[in-house]
Design a protein around this motif. Structure first.
Motif, PDB file in Angstrom:
ATOM      1  N   THR A  93       4.199  -4.841  -4.417  1.00  0.00           N
ATOM      2  CA  THR A  93       5.032  -3.642  -4.420  1.00  0.00           C
ATOM      3  C   THR A  93       6.304  -3.807  -3.588  1.00  0.00           C
ATOM      4  N   ALA A 113       6.900  -0.393   0.553  1.00  0.00           N
ATOM      5  CA  ALA A 113       5.730  -0.591  -0.314  1.00  0.00           C
ATOM      6  C   ALA A 113       4.616   0.386   0.056  1.00  0.00           C
ATOM      7  N   ALA A 158      -1.774  -1.502  -8.018  1.00  0.00           N
ATOM      8  CA  ALA A 158      -0.662  -2.279  -7.462  1.00  0.00           C
ATOM      9  C   ALA A 158      -1.034  -3.753  -7.330  1.00  0.00           C
ATOM     10  N   SER A 166       3.697   2.630  -8.308  1.00  0.00           N
ATOM     11  CA  SER A 166       4.429   1.972  -7.220  1.00  0.00           C
ATOM     12  C   SER A 166       5.130   0.700  -7.709  1.00  0.00           C
ATOM     13  N   ILE A 167       4.492  -0.032  -8.628  1.00  0.00           N
ATOM     14  CA  ILE A 167       5.125  -1.223  -9.213  1.00  0.00           C
ATOM     15  C   ILE A 167       6.314  -0.803 -10.068  1.00  0.00           C
ATOM     16  N   ARG A 202       9.228  -0.170  -7.838  1.00  0.00           N
ATOM     17  CA  ARG A 202       9.870  -1.410  -7.406  1.00  0.00           C
ATOM     18  C   ARG A 202      10.764  -1.978  -8.508  1.00  0.00           C
TER      19      ARG A 202
END
Length: 156
Positions: free
Chosen positions: A69, A100, A127, A134-135, A138
């Motif tokens: 992340t 992250a 993740a 969350s990925i 990013r």
């Protein structure tokens, strides 16, 4: 932000069970109203859930999730000549880890229903498998930096 001197970096203590600074950083992100013991209970129960679901060490899964992340570049607003540019900048290691953990906890809190420990465990597992919100965040950050690469010469 103080003009006089820079704030000193505080030393992070390790958590009592896993002896990991990463887990104590995550505890601070989950913390609400200063109730650290409740935040630790949430994290430890989610670590148990992770171990039960994946049959692997939960701390390794958490480290892998944070590594996956962590963003490499981000954009910062910089005002030049009356207009604001989104300038891509490299992310330092500590800030990357913080971002992250912040994203993982943010998307775990946004999940509907269930207890926080289950939502956090699911987000960490997602993740570590390189999918999940969350990925996606990013990837979105990297896309923004890529799109604004033309303004990289405004870096400070």
């Amino acid at each position: 932000m103080s003009r006089r001197n820079t704030a000193k970096k505080r030393k992070i203590s390790q958590d009592p069970i896993y002896n990991s600074k990463l887990v104590s950083m995550l505890t601070v992100r989950i913390l609400k109203h200063g109730k650290k013991s409740i935040a630790q209970k949430i994290i430890y129960s989610s670590m148990q859930i992770i171990e039960n679901k994946t049959q692997k060490n939960a701390l390794e899964i958490l480290e892998k999730a944070v590594r996956n992340t962590t963003p490499l570049v981000e954009v910062k607003a910089r005002r030049i000549g009356g207009s604001t540019y989104q300038v891509p900048m490299e992310v330092r290691a500590y800030r990357g880890t913080n971002l992250a953990l912040r994203w993982i906890t943010k998307f775990a809190k946004q999940g509907a229903g269930k207890s926080m420990s289950i939502k956090l465990a699911n987000e960490v597992i997602n993740a570590s498998n390189e999918n999940g919100n969350s990925i996606r965040k990013r990837e979105e950050t990297h896309r923004m930096a890529e799109a604004n690469k033309a303004f990289a010469h405004y870096r400070y």
